[in-house]
Structure formats: C-alpha cells, structure tokens
Design a protein around this motif. Structure first.
Motif, PDB file in Angstrom:
ATOM      1  N   ALA A 205       0.840  -1.192   0.000  1.00 32.66           N
ATOM      2  CA  ALA A 205       0.000   0.000   0.000  1.00 32.66           C
ATOM      3  C   ALA A 205       0.874   1.240   0.000  1.00 32.66           C
ATOM      4  O   ALA A 205       2.052   1.192   0.371  1.00 32.66           O
ATOM      5  N   ALA A 206       0.276   2.355  -0.410  1.00 27.09           N
ATOM      6  CA  ALA A 206       0.997   3.625  -0.413  1.00 27.09           C
ATOM      7  C   ALA A 206       0.048   4.751  -0.018  1.00 27.09           C
ATOM      8  O   ALA A 206      -1.181   4.626  -0.115  1.00 27.09           O
ATOM      9  N   ARG A 207       0.648   5.840   0.436  1.00 28.87           N
ATOM     10  CA  ARG A 207      -0.085   7.069   0.774  1.00 28.87           C
ATOM     11  C   ARG A 207       0.611   8.233   0.081  1.00 28.87           C
ATOM     12  O   ARG A 207       1.839   8.326   0.099  1.00 28.87           O
ATOM     13  N   TRP A 208      -0.168   9.104  -0.548  1.00 26.08           N
ATOM     14  CA  TRP A 208       0.437  10.235  -1.249  1.00 26.08           C
ATOM     15  C   TRP A 208      -0.332  11.529  -0.980  1.00 26.08           C
ATOM     16  O   TRP A 208      -1.539  11.496  -0.745  1.00 26.08           O
ATOM     17  N   GLY A 217      -3.670   4.832  -1.402  1.00 25.25           N
ATOM     18  CA  GLY A 217      -3.806   4.166  -2.674  1.00 25.25           C
ATOM     19  C   GLY A 217      -2.485   4.091  -3.420  1.00 25.25           C
ATOM     20  O   GLY A 217      -1.680   5.040  -3.338  1.00 25.25           O
ATOM     21  N   PRO A 218      -2.218   2.996  -4.070  1.00 29.99           N
ATOM     22  CA  PRO A 218      -3.065   1.796  -4.115  1.00 29.99           C
ATOM     23  C   PRO A 218      -2.970   0.991  -2.817  1.00 29.99           C
ATOM     24  O   PRO A 218      -1.996   1.102  -2.084  1.00 29.99           O
ATOM     25  N   VAL A 219      -4.009   0.196  -2.561  1.00 24.56           N
ATOM     26  CA  VAL A 219      -3.997  -0.767  -1.461  1.00 24.56           C
ATOM     27  C   VAL A 219      -4.421  -2.112  -2.034  1.00 24.56           C
ATOM     28  O   VAL A 219      -5.570  -2.270  -2.454  1.00 24.56           O
ATOM     29  N   LEU A 220      -3.501  -3.065  -2.081  1.00 20.75           N
ATOM     30  CA  LEU A 220      -3.779  -4.415  -2.540  1.00 20.75           C
ATOM     31  C   LEU A 220      -3.364  -5.384  -1.440  1.00 20.75           C
ATOM     32  O   LEU A 220      -2.297  -5.220  -0.837  1.00 20.75           O
ATOM     33  N   ALA A 221      -4.202  -6.377  -1.177  1.00 15.07           N
ATOM     34  CA  ALA A 221      -3.930  -7.286  -0.067  1.00 15.07           C
ATOM     35  C   ALA A 221      -4.632  -8.614  -0.283  1.00 15.07           C
ATOM     36  O   ALA A 221      -5.625  -8.708  -1.016  1.00 15.07           O
ATOM     37  N   ASP A 222      -4.105  -9.638   0.401  1.00 16.56           N
ATOM     38  CA  ASP A 222      -4.698 -10.976   0.294  1.00 16.56           C
ATOM     39  C   ASP A 222      -6.119 -11.010   0.815  1.00 16.56           C
ATOM     40  O   ASP A 222      -6.951 -11.769   0.318  1.00 16.56           O
ATOM     41  N   ASP A 223      -6.404 -10.226   1.856  1.00 17.69           N
ATOM     42  CA  ASP A 223      -7.740 -10.233   2.444  1.00 17.69           C
ATOM     43  C   ASP A 223      -7.974  -8.919   3.187  1.00 17.69           C
ATOM     44  O   ASP A 223      -7.081  -8.057   3.273  1.00 17.69           O
ATOM     45  N   LEU A 242      -7.419  11.659   6.024  1.00 19.21           N
ATOM     46  CA  LEU A 242      -7.185  10.520   5.145  1.00 19.21           C
ATOM     47  C   LEU A 242      -8.314  10.424   4.124  1.00 19.21           C
ATOM     48  O   LEU A 242      -9.491  10.548   4.473  1.00 19.21           O
ATOM     49  N   ARG A 243      -7.948  10.202   2.875  1.00 18.34           N
ATOM     50  CA  ARG A 243      -8.940   9.939   1.824  1.00 18.34           C
ATOM     51  C   ARG A 243      -8.797   8.492   1.382  1.00 18.34           C
ATOM     52  O   ARG A 243      -7.694   8.015   1.125  1.00 18.34           O
ATOM     53  N   PHE A 244      -9.946   7.829   1.270  1.00 21.43           N
ATOM     54  CA  PHE A 244      -9.948   6.436   0.820  1.00 21.43           C
ATOM     55  C   PHE A 244     -11.096   6.260  -0.163  1.00 21.43           C
ATOM     56  O   PHE A 244     -12.244   6.605   0.119  1.00 21.43           O
ATOM     57  N   ASP A 245     -10.781   5.716  -1.356  1.00 20.96           N
ATOM     58  CA  ASP A 245     -11.790   5.436  -2.385  1.00 20.96           C
ATOM     59  C   ASP A 245     -12.190   3.974  -2.263  1.00 20.96           C
ATOM     60  O   ASP A 245     -11.470   3.078  -2.708  1.00 20.96           O
ATOM     61  N   ALA A 246     -13.346   3.734  -1.641  1.00 27.32           N
ATOM     62  CA  ALA A 246     -13.765   2.387  -1.249  1.00 27.32           C
ATOM     63  C   ALA A 246     -14.671   1.758  -2.301  1.00 27.32           C
ATOM     64  O   ALA A 246     -15.731   2.296  -2.630  1.00 27.32           O
ATOM     65  N   ASP A 247     -14.243   0.615  -2.804  1.00 24.39           N
ATOM     66  CA  ASP A 247     -15.017  -0.134  -3.798  1.00 24.39           C
ATOM     67  C   ASP A 247     -16.196  -0.823  -3.112  1.00 24.39           C
ATOM     68  O   ASP A 247     -16.069  -1.368  -2.014  1.00 24.39           O
ATOM     69  N   ALA A 287      -8.093  -0.428  -2.796  1.00 28.20           N
ATOM     70  CA  ALA A 287      -8.124   0.993  -3.159  1.00 28.20           C
ATOM     71  C   ALA A 287      -7.319   1.181  -4.425  1.00 28.20           C
ATOM     72  O   ALA A 287      -6.273   0.565  -4.610  1.00 28.20           O
ATOM     73  N   PRO A 288      -7.780   2.062  -5.319  1.00 24.99           N
ATOM     74  CA  PRO A 288      -7.035   2.311  -6.553  1.00 24.99           C
ATOM     75  C   PRO A 288      -5.811   3.190  -6.297  1.00 24.99           C
ATOM     76  O   PRO A 288      -5.670   3.798  -5.224  1.00 24.99           O
ATOM     77  N   TYR A 289      -4.938   3.248  -7.257  1.00 22.66           N
ATOM     78  CA  TYR A 289      -3.822   4.213  -7.224  1.00 22.66           C
ATOM     79  C   TYR A 289      -4.412   5.601  -7.089  1.00 22.66           C
ATOM     80  O   TYR A 289      -4.014   6.405  -6.256  1.00 22.66           O
ATOM     81  N   SER A 290      -5.396   5.886  -7.932  1.00 19.71           N
ATOM     82  CA  SER A 290      -6.274   7.056  -7.849  1.00 19.71           C
ATOM     83  C   SER A 290      -7.468   6.731  -8.716  1.00 19.71           C
ATOM     84  O   SER A 290      -7.437   5.797  -9.511  1.00 19.71           O
ATOM     85  N   LEU A 291      -8.540   7.508  -8.586  1.00 18.59           N
ATOM     86  CA  LEU A 291      -9.714   7.244  -9.415  1.00 18.59           C
ATOM     87  C   LEU A 291      -9.389   7.399 -10.901  1.00 18.59           C
ATOM     88  O   LEU A 291      -9.992   6.741 -11.746  1.00 18.59           O
ATOM     89  N   ALA A 292      -8.439   8.261 -11.221  1.00 21.65           N
ATOM     90  CA  ALA A 292      -8.068   8.467 -12.628  1.00 21.65           C
ATOM     91  C   ALA A 292      -7.221   7.343 -13.183  1.00 21.65           C
ATOM     92  O   ALA A 292      -7.125   7.167 -14.397  1.00 21.65           O
TER      93      ALA A 292
END
Length: 294
Positions: A205-208, A217-223, A242-247, A287-292
């Motif tokens: 994961a990263a924060r920018w 974002g992005p946030v990728l994980a096994d679970d 904190l901003r988080f784009d939640a699917d 979470a995506p890298y960004s919505l774009a």
C-alpha cells in the motif's frame, strides 16, 4: 440560391505534456476541482494527455479548454481520467469529440473509468457499461477496534521489494502497470509492504499527498484483515485527513472506515468499455492508485 455560410473546422485535439501542467490545474479549478499539481504531474508523465485549445479570439481566458488523460497498461487495459471541459464551453460536444479521439488512439482491449453522475451520460453514449461503484471517504482516521494486525508484519518498502510488488500486482490488477508502480516510491510519502510470518508478500500500500488530504492508494492485499493493517499503518504520522476510495465490493471495509472516523464525500460509478468487467482479481484490490488511474 444563397450560399451556406462557411463552417468552422472542428477543434484540433493535441497531446498534452508536462509543459501543460499549470494549464491543466487552471482548467480543473475552472471546473471546481482542487489544485492537484502533484497528481497532474504524475498523470502527464505516466499517461497520455489530450487537450483542446481555445480558438483565436476567444476572449482573455483563452488557453486549454478541454482535457482528458488515458493511461495504458500494456495492450490489456487502459484507464480514463480527468475528463474536463471549461465551464464556458460545456454542452458544445467538445468533451465527446475529445474522448472519442483519445479512445481511437488507445490500442487496448478494455478501457475503464470512474464516472460522476454528471459525466455518466457521455460515457454511456460511447458504449461504457456500469460494473460497480466507488465511495470516496474522508476524515481524521482512528482505527476502530484498536491497532489492526491481520496476521502480518507491515514495514516500509525498500528498493529490494519492488520486484515482489510488481509480481504481486500483475495478477491482482490484471494488467502490467510497471511504469506507474516504479514511480510510486517518489510519488508517495509512505510506501508499505505486508509480509506473512513464514515469508511471502501478503499485500502492499501507499499514501500520497493531494491538495488537503493524504490519499490511501493503491492498497492491494490478500484479504480484508491485511488491508486494515496496511491502512492503519498508512495513516500513522500524518495530520492531514485521510482519503480512501472504497469499492462497493468491500462493504465491510467501508463500514470499518466509517467507524474509524471517515465520512462519505462523493460517489462514482465504475464503467468499462470492451470487456464484461474489470480485469484482474477485484477481491485483492481495496483501493485504486487514484480514481483516474484505477
């Protein structure tokens, strides 16, 4: 017979470069968006920006009047973002012309984007289909239930982790985004990996920084448990909201984020052209890298 008046040629579409950074930020401000210099710089460097300039004599405003960025991921997929038309030129077909041109130059199997309610009719006319939704949450983060562990060790990523991150990302995202991920250490101010006790990557994961928020974002994980551990560590040490784009595919995570102090600020529709759904494994994309960028 009275001759018809001459028709003006359609506005020319040109490629945008980093030299257009300030013009893109100004165009976004005209549309009511915040000044996102950091994000625009990444998009123009990693993606393919297209724009339309004002015609000669278009008053003192002049300049860039429409823009869009398409970011290709190999030949498998591409994302569309930052679709903007200056307020004084809206409802004249400029956005549709610009996006059609950008799509014609995009040689990928599938194209995806996140659409606001205002932009969705344009995308539907071009054949995009809804496949989900994303809720943007924002606020002061305090993890509900205390410190998340997730059965993993979360630590700062190093240069030696990048090959593992790329290998983890490819099947989860479903397309090669090496050019973007190799920029992540410089683009983000916090870049983390999660490791299982026996070894092996369980997520990253990263924060920018972006305008007045810190974007997760992005946030990728096994679970979900690993995702919570990464998000909790991401939020540490930042005073910015904190901003988080939640699917929508992860409703329990969104509920936990709300319980942790974040509130809904926007909602967008996920749309795809040329494929039945998003590529990769959505179960591991939190979470995506960004919505774009997706």
């Amino acid at each position: 017979m009275t001759p018809s008046p001459p028709t003006s040629p359609p506005p020319a579409v040109r490629r945008l470069t980093l030299a257009d950074l300030d013009a893109c930020v100004a165009l976004a401000a005209d549309c009511g968006w915040p000044p996102e210099h950091h994000k625009w710089r990444l998009l123009l460097a990693a993606g393919r920006g297209y724009g339309i300039d004002a015609a000669a004599g278009d008053g003192p405003a002049g300049g860039l009047i429409a823009a869009v960025v398409v970011t290709p991921y190999g030949r498998e997929a591409a994302s569309v973002g930052m679709m903007l038309v200056a307020s004084r030129h809206q409802r004249r077909g400029l956005g549709e012309r610009l996006l059609r041109t950008a799509l014609e130059r995009c040689a990928t199997e599938a194209v995806f984007l996140t659409a606001t309610d205002r932009g969705r009719p344009l995308y539907e006319r071009l054949g995009f289909k809804p496949v989900g939704a994303v809720t943007t949450l924002r606020g002061a983060f305090a993890p509900a239930g205390g410190q998340a562990a997730g059965g993993v060790a979360v630590r700062a990523a190093t240069a030696a982790d990048l090959p593992g991150v790329l290998a983890y990302d490819l099947p989860a995202f479903g397309a090669d985004r090496t050019p973007l991920l190799t920029r992540l250490p410089a683009f983000s101010d916090r870049f983390l990996v999660a490791e299982r006790p026996g070894g092996g990557l369980a997520g990253y994961a990263a924060r920018w920084p972006n305008a007045e928020t810190a974007v997760a974002g992005p946030v990728l994980a096994d679970d979900e448990a690993v995702a919570r551990a990464l998000i909790t560590a991401l939020a540490a040490g930042s005073d910015a909201p904190l901003r988080f784009d939640a699917d929508d595919r992860h409703p329990r995570l969104a509920a936990w984020l709300r319980a942790s102090g974040l509130a809904e600020t926007a909602r967008c529709t996920l749309m795809v052209l040329g494929a039945p759904g998003l590529p990769g494994d959505p179960a591991r994309r939190f979470a995506p890298y960004s919505l774009a960028l997706g």
